[in-house]
Structure formats: structure tokens, C-alpha cells
Enzyme design. Structure first.
Site, PDB file in Angstrom:
ATOM      1  N   GLU A   1      -0.340  -1.023   5.551  1.00 21.51           N
ATOM      2  CA  GLU A   1       0.698  -0.540   6.830  1.00 21.51           C
ATOM      3  C   GLU A   1       0.884   0.734   6.985  1.00 21.51           C
ATOM      4  O   GLU A   1       1.223   1.172   8.033  1.00 21.51           O
ATOM      5  CB  GLU A   1       2.104  -0.981   5.945  1.00 21.51           C
TER       6      GLU A   1
ATOM      7  N   ASP B   1       0.759  -1.181   0.128  1.00 22.25           N
ATOM      8  CA  ASP B   1      -0.035   0.245   0.026  1.00 22.25           C
ATOM      9  C   ASP B   1       0.845   1.398   0.034  1.00 22.25           C
ATOM     10  O   ASP B   1       1.936   1.136   0.567  1.00 22.25           O
ATOM     11  CB  ASP B   1      -0.933   0.084   1.405  1.00 22.25           C
TER      12      ASP B   1
END
Length: 358
Positions: free
Chosen positions: A131, A77
């Protein structure tokens, strides 16, 4: 202008693979397309690997019966896009959202997954989601709860941006709110009140005189820091405030437990009420473990302490030595001009290939 990526070629140059992965937008919570492409590519191009899908995370591993297992982990991400997708390549640089943090590291790991069918260590690859946002949504936490055995390893290497350096362990982080109370009054008759903001001076005085501790662990120098990061107080422009809140962040060396860190801050601010609002343990470098020592030698780098918190802490909590090692520059992470040098990607790939190669 956008680019449509229908497939990822994991056997391609990791520089080209980095650009392709950047072109697949994957802001936290929206990683599905990239996870789908990674899963399909690993199943099709790396038949030597066992592949598992967990939410929007993709895991793969060898089962060769080697004496040691190394885990390579990278989050897929990114922070929100800032007009920096699709990628752009110029003068040996790849520009775009996530290039540094950390799709270049992901590309290196994915390339090795497809092109190292017979590594001398068993290898697990973990490409995980969420994350960059609140910790409870982090894909590693879900994997630990649902597929704990997939995280077993003698060494975990996270592809966080380190500019090609080897950063061991990480600091712990603690945030507390310190409150001072007073009595409201009209500022024209201030002697009738008790200014809570003025009372915060004692907190700031203790911070100003605080002496940070340095500690050496496995040859890595960790320096602690205790800093005020926010002050809030005040009611109106003509009111003596009756409350002030000072938020303090303590970055502590990984030889302290979370309990010890909290106790230390309570001692520093003895007599002042405080509330813990955030707390994460640090991670010891663990460089004396055989697999870690071998990687240090293979990298040729002098290990240094990681200033900041990363997911190496999650592995340390499981008793797994973990390091940060990736091609990106951490100072460029999350910036509009995020980019990574092509030769840094190539160099990182070469180091890991030398370490893992058959």
C-alpha cells in the site's frame, strides 16, 4: 537487536499482538514473512474462517448467511525502517515502525478474526501488501482483478490511523504540470531573452487568489485545496531560463468526479498549457447505508471528512461504502518516533467487538 517471531497468537491481547507484528519487518515488497505467519495463524486459530492466500495478501471470511457483510481491511506493509524495529513498550505506549500505520489496526482485525466465531454480520478480513508504494503494485488491485467476489460487502472499514475517530470517505487528488516557455539569453544581456520563470508569476497569482470550496456531504465537511507543490526551472547562474514547470496539486471533495476535477483546474489555468501527471478519485462517505449508519452509532463518534486519499476510494469505486477507523495517530505515521497508545488499541477493539459481536 532483533527478535525472532516464529508464530503469532491472534487470541492474545491486541497490544501484545501489535508489538509482535511490528517485530516482523514488512517493508513494502518484503511482506512475505508476515503474510506467512498471518496465514498460518488464521488457519490454525480461526477454523471458522475460509482462508485465501493471494500473493503476499491474506484473506479470510465467515460464511454464516447473515443479512449483511462487513469487510475489515488493513495493509501489512510499512515504509522503510528507521532504526525503530524491534518494538518497544513503555509507559502505556508501543513504539516501532508501523505501530500507527497500521499494524495496530491489523492486530485489532486479526484478534477479532480469531475471537469472534459467531459475529452478527458476516465478516471478511483482508490483510494486503504494497500500500505504501506505487498504486499499480497495491495488493487490493490484484485482489480485485483475481478474486473480485472477496471484496463484496455492505461496508468496508479500513484500519488506517485516525486516532480513534471515524473518518468517512476521502478526498480525490490531482496533480498537473503547468509549463511556461521563454527564450534563453546571457543574463548580462537579459533584454535579449524572455524569462520563463518570470512568466510563472501568472500561475502563482491565480493560485494566491484561488478561493477553496467547502462542501458538506453526509454531515462531513470537505474543504478543497489548490496548491503549488514544486517549481523547477533555470539552466545556469548566468542564463535567462527558457522553461519553467510549476507542479500543482488539487485535493477535491468526493462529490466531484475525476473528469470534473480536471475540467475545474483547466478553467482556473485557462490559457496555460498543462499536463495531468496523477489522478485518483475521491470516495463519498456513504454513511446513510444501513451497515454504515449502524457502525456510526456503535462507535459513538461524530464522523468527519477524511483529508487525504486512502484505499476507501477503491471500495467506493465498487459501490461499497467505506470508512477509515484505526487506533493510530496519523501525524505519527512514517516518523522515526512512530508509536501508538495501548489504550487506543484496546478502545478500538472494544468498539469493533460491540459492532460485530454476536
Amino acid at each position: 537487536m532483533t527478535r525472532t517471531i516464529s508464530a503469532l497468537d491472534l487470541t492474545a491481547d491486541p497490544v501484545a499482538l501489535t508489538a509482535a507484528m511490528v517485530d516482523v519487518a514488512s517493508v513494502s515488497g518484503e511482506e512475505r514473512q508476515l503474510a506467512d505467519l498471518l496465514e498460518h495463524a488464521l488457519r490454525e486459530q480461526a477454523p471458522h474462517l475460509e482462508v485465501l492466500r493471494s500473493g503476499d495478501a491474506v484473506l479470510a471470511r465467515t460464511r454464516l448467511g447473515r443479512a449483511h457483510r462487513v469487510l475489515l481491511a488493513g495493509h501489512i506493509d510499512t515504509v522503510p525502517i528507521a532504526d525503530n524495529v524491534p518494538s518497544r513498550r513503555a509507559d502505556g505506549i508501543v513504539h516501532g515502525c508501523g505501530t500507527s500505520d497500521m499494524k495496530s489496526g491489523d492486530a485489532v482485525f486479526a484478534h477479532l478474526a480469531a475471537t469472534l466465531p459467531e459475529p452478527r454480520h458476516d465478516v471478511t478480513f483482508v490483510f494486503y501488501d504494497c500500500e505504501e508504494i506505487e498504486a499499480e503494485r497495491n495488493g487490493l488491485g490484484r485482489i480485485e482483478r483475481e478474486h473480485r467476489e472477496w471484496l463484496d460487502a455492505d461496508l468496508a472499514i479500513l484500519g488506517e490511523p485516525t486516532d480513534g475517530a471515524l473518518e468517512a470517505g476521502c478526498q480525490g487528488t490531482l496533480r498537473v504540470e503547468l509549463r511556461t516557455a521563454g527564450r534563453r539569453a546571457h543574463s548580462a544581456r537579459s533584454w535579449l531573452g524572455d524569462n520563463a520563470i518570470h512568466r510563472a508569476g501568472e500561475i502563482l497569482s491565480r493560485l494566491a487568489s484561488y478561493e477553496a470550496r467547502d462542501v458538506d456531504i453526509d454531515g462531513c465537511r470537505y474543504r478543497e485545496g489548490l496548491q503549488a507543490v514544486r517549481i523547477s526551472g533555470g539552466v545556469a547562474g548566468n542564463v535567462v531560463p527558457d522553461e519553467c514547470i510549476v507542479t500543482v496539486n488539487f485535493r477535491f471533495a468526493p462529490d466531484r468526479s475525476t473528469e470534473q476535477a480536471v475540467q475545474h483546474v483547466r478553467e482556473v489555468f485557462d490559457g496555460i498549457p498543462l499536463v495531468v501527471t496523477d489522478l485518483s478519485a475521491g470516495a463519498l462517505p456513504g454513511l446513510s447505508a444501513p451497515a454504515a449508519a449502524e457502525f456510526v452509532e456503535a462507535s459513538g463518534a461524530v464522523p468527519r471528512a477524511k483529508y487525504g486519499w486512502t484505499d476507501v476510494s477503491r471500495f467506493a469505486a465498487l459501490g461499497i461504502p467505506a470508512v477509515n477507523y484505526g487506533p493510530g495517530d496519523p501525524n505519527l505515521a512514517h516518523t522515526r518516533d512512530e508509536h501508538v497508545a495501548e489504550d487506543a488499541i484496546t478502545a478500538c477493539t472494544a468498539v469493533l467487538r460491540r459492532y460485530l459481536g454476536s
